[in-house]
Design an enzyme around this catalytic site. Structure first.
Site, PDB file in Angstrom:
ATOM      1  N   THR A 185      -9.546  -0.392 -14.157  1.00 52.38           N
ATOM      2  CA  THR A 185      -8.944   0.940 -14.072  1.00 52.38           C
ATOM      3  C   THR A 185      -7.437   0.751 -13.883  1.00 52.38           C
ATOM      4  O   THR A 185      -6.991  -0.331 -13.495  1.00 52.38           O
ATOM      5  CB  THR A 185      -9.489   1.722 -12.861  1.00 52.38           C
ATOM      6  OG1 THR A 185      -9.097   1.016 -11.681  1.00 52.38           O
ATOM      7  CG2 THR A 185     -10.999   1.826 -12.894  1.00 52.38           C
ATOM      8  N   GLU A 333     -15.248   4.135 -15.270  1.00 54.78           N
ATOM      9  CA  GLU A 333     -16.506   3.892 -14.554  1.00 54.78           C
ATOM     10  C   GLU A 333     -17.715   4.506 -15.251  1.00 54.78           C
ATOM     11  O   GLU A 333     -18.853   4.230 -14.865  1.00 54.78           O
ATOM     12  CB  GLU A 333     -16.414   4.460 -13.126  1.00 54.78           C
ATOM     13  CG  GLU A 333     -15.496   3.672 -12.198  1.00 54.78           C
ATOM     14  CD  GLU A 333     -14.039   4.123 -12.260  1.00 54.78           C
ATOM     15  OE1 GLU A 333     -13.651   4.743 -13.268  1.00 54.78           O
ATOM     16  OE2 GLU A 333     -13.289   3.866 -11.296  1.00 54.78           O
ATOM     17  N   LYS A 442      -2.900  22.616  -2.650  1.00 58.83           N
ATOM     18  CA  LYS A 442      -3.553  23.317  -1.540  1.00 58.83           C
ATOM     19  C   LYS A 442      -2.570  24.322  -0.963  1.00 58.83           C
ATOM     20  O   LYS A 442      -1.637  23.968  -0.259  1.00 58.83           O
ATOM     21  CB  LYS A 442      -4.008  22.322  -0.484  1.00 58.83           C
ATOM     22  CG  LYS A 442      -5.026  21.349  -1.062  1.00 58.83           C
ATOM     23  CD  LYS A 442      -5.434  20.251  -0.114  1.00 58.83           C
ATOM     24  CE  LYS A 442      -6.304  19.251  -0.851  1.00 58.83           C
ATOM     25  NZ  LYS A 442      -5.568  18.293  -1.684  1.00 58.83           N
ATOM     26  N   TRP A 447      -7.114  26.719  -3.243  1.00 53.69           N
ATOM     27  CA  TRP A 447      -6.721  25.674  -4.172  1.00 53.69           C
ATOM     28  C   TRP A 447      -6.174  26.268  -5.458  1.00 53.69           C
ATOM     29  O   TRP A 447      -6.716  27.239  -5.990  1.00 53.69           O
ATOM     30  CB  TRP A 447      -7.924  24.788  -4.525  1.00 53.69           C
ATOM     31  CG  TRP A 447      -8.303  23.852  -3.431  1.00 53.69           C
ATOM     32  CD1 TRP A 447      -7.844  23.851  -2.146  1.00 53.69           C
ATOM     33  CD2 TRP A 447      -9.236  22.779  -3.527  1.00 53.69           C
ATOM     34  NE1 TRP A 447      -8.434  22.837  -1.448  1.00 53.69           N
ATOM     35  CE2 TRP A 447      -9.291  22.165  -2.250  1.00 53.69           C
ATOM     36  CE3 TRP A 447     -10.032  22.269  -4.555  1.00 53.69           C
ATOM     37  CZ2 TRP A 447     -10.107  21.070  -1.989  1.00 53.69           C
ATOM     38  CZ3 TRP A 447     -10.842  21.190  -4.300  1.00 53.69           C
ATOM     39  CH2 TRP A 447     -10.881  20.588  -3.029  1.00 53.69           C
TER      40      TRP A 447
END
Ligand code: ADP
Length: 544
Positions: A185, A333, A442, A447
């Site tokens: 990654t 992944e 936030k 959100w």
């Protein structure tokens, strides 16, 4: 009682052998790194893979060891994709756009003694100097005539290396769970982490990706992975192409809109795949052409993934090329396909605007991937399209651990992997990414999705790229800052941008400021680099 069916292992070797037998005359076309167009077939590629395996065996490569590549999408890279795993060894595809320290970390961590490198990346390896002292052999992926002068030691020429070898190799019978390909990654937090695909996971992902509701690859297709083979196996397309016998078109190192367009046009590509910035480059290039009729090209799908596909991008691609955009989501992944967006039969009669509301979602998981969303305590949240939480995935092509990091436990009690994405799941099974958990803004206990804001801003005609980051705010904790890269020759004002957003977003989502930059930072995989933006704007404060 056990069933009485044959238990053939799921091996990449079987894809290679099938391609040799049934697709030997299918074409593989590469924009060569040395220049010009190179044409070959799966038949030649599988023979050259056998030669390569014989050469690697002589260099001392044994089962379970890693070979690294730093290479573009080319036929030679495809030969490595086949030869190395089918010998029982592991191909570690290094992303050359990573920082030098990350590359030397990856080469050391994977214990690679042999590196295959394209001409383009030789200078990068030279600069690593003694940081790669443990590498014993460097193979430059070219022919004798194009070999560069280099300060690197123990250098071999790819074509010479394989030239003298036999084109038959006794491919071993492998366990399907053996490691095949290692992909790190990009390491946005800490060192890069290695995801180690097995033959079995690769084969299952490949089968799945070829189904009609996924990428739908068939022998009739001409498939053009612009997404690099150093980024999650070019989303599995080299294997999907070899399995189905579709013609494979490879862009080499020419990452320009002009090359993308020329390859699509000249080779008749039906399915092309890449991150949004690739498609912006293509659209920018075709906007400079006057007379071409793009709608007569045989393009069926542009597959857009890696970052959110904005409605303006989807619409622009679909109208310019008379094709359908397929939005997909995944990560290193997940091998990477975790969801693909195809409309359902019941959507056929919807208006274009209603269809767009569905197309911007990241899609439904294919059979083989299970999804759930959970709150911070791990409780499952409803699949109502409204509740959002951490996206968790489970399946036969999802990682269960990172390479050589046994202490890092990455699954929950039910075996689900935490993607780090925040999303909703709707009753029809469509998953929508709200944000990466670290990017969400936030504001006053609520959100704000940076992706949603960016998607809307991208619809403004003068905007080339848009990014939203949270800036600390004394009252609201964080508030959105909108960062705009204007299109060439355009100079929109803050009022132009805010005026455009007005009415298209909730009032309290309105960015507290709009700033303009000359260049948008990108990650090693072509996404907006928000970490760099946060650094650039770390001392920024909102106007009074
Ligand atoms: P890297 O960080 O190296 O680019 P990945 O390719 O594994 O690594 O990135 C995976 C992440 O990219 C996902 O977790 C998600 O945040 C983002 N992503 C991938 N596809 C999409 C998409 N269609 N829409 C929004 N985000 C996406």
């Amino acid at each position: 009682m056990l069933g009485l069916m044959q238990d053939r292992p799921l091996l990449i070797t079987s894809i290679m052998e099938y391609a040799a037998l049934y697709h030997s005359d299918c074409k593989v076309v590469t924009k060569a790194v040395e220049g010009g167009i190179h044409r070959t077939t799966y038949g030649e590629i599988t023979q050259r893979s056998a030669k390569l395996a014989n050469a690697l065996a002589k260099l001392g490569l044994t089962s379970g060891n890693c070979v690294s590549s730093m290479a573009w999408n080319t036929y030679r890279h495809l030969e490595l994709y086949l030869a190395v795993p089918c010998m029982g060894s592991i191909l570690n595809t290094v992303n050359p756009r990573l920082f030098p320290e990350q590359i030397s970390y990856i080469l050391a961590h994977s214990e690679s003694k042999i590196i295959f490198v394209d001409l383009t990346f030789v200078p990068q390896l030279e600069k690593l100097g003694d940081k790669i002292a443990k590498v014993e052999t460097i193979v430059i992926m070219t022919d004798r005539a194009n070999m560069p002068d280099t300060s690197l030691d123990n250098v071999l020429c790819y074509e010479e290396l394989i030239d003298a070898e036999d084109d038959h190799y006794d491919w071993p019978d492998l366990d399907e769970n053996m490691a095949a390909i290692l992909c790190y990654t990009s390491g946005t937090t800490g060192d890069p982490k290695g995801v180690l695909y097995s033959h079995r996971s690769t084969l299952l992902q490949t089968y799945s990706s070829c189904t009609k509701d996924s990428l739908g690859v068939s022998k009739a297709d001409v498939i053009f992975p612009i997404v690099p083979m150093f980024h999650v196996n070019a989303w599995g397309t080299p294997f999907a192409a070899a399995m189905t016998g579709s013609k494979l078109v490879l862009p080499g190192g020419d990452m320009t809109g002009e090359n993308f367009y020329n390859m699509i046009k000249q080779e008749g590509c039906t399915i092309s795949l890449g991150v949004p910035t690739i498609w912006l480059a293509l659209l920018q290039y075709v906007s400079t052409l006057e007379d071409d009729d793009f709608t007569s090209l045989p393009i069926e799908n542009f597959v857009v993934g890696g970052s959110a596909a904005a409605p303006s991008l989807i619409e622009n691609l679909e109208t310019t090329f008379d094709c359908s955009v397929v939005h997909a989501w995944g990560m290193t992944e997940t091998s990477p396909l975790g969801s693909v967006n195809r409309l359902l039969a019941k959507h056929a009669d919807l208006s274009d605007a209603e269809k767009m509301e569905i197309k911007v979602k990241q899609g439904r998981p294919p059979f083989g991937i299970e999804m759930k969303i959970v709150d911070d305590e791990g409780n499952q949240l409803p699949r109502d399209g409204i509740a959002f939480g951490r996206l968790m995935v489970r399946g036969s092509w999802v990682a269960k651990a990172y390479f050589k990091q046994p202490d890092l436990h990455i699954l929950d009690d039910e075996g689900y992997f935490d993607t780090g994405d925040v999303s909703t799941l709707d009753p029809d099974g469509y998953m929508t990414i709200v944000d990466r958990s670290k990017d969400v803004i936030k504001s006053g206990g609520e959100w704000i999705s940076s992706i949603d804001l960016e998607n809307v801003a991208l619809g403004q005609a003068q905007v080339a790229e848009a990014a939203v980051i949270g800036i600390a705010h004394p009252k609201w904790q964080e508030r959105p800052l909108l960062i705009i890269l204007p299109k060439p020759g355009e100079s929109p004002t803050k009022d132009d941008i805010l005026g455009y957003l007005d009415g298209k977003i909730a009032k309290w989502w309105t960015p507290d400021d709009v700033v303009f930059i000359d260049e948008m930072p990108h990650t090693a995989t072509g996404k907006t680099q928000k970490r760099d933006l946060r650094e650039i704007f770390k001392n920024y404060t909102f106007p009074e």
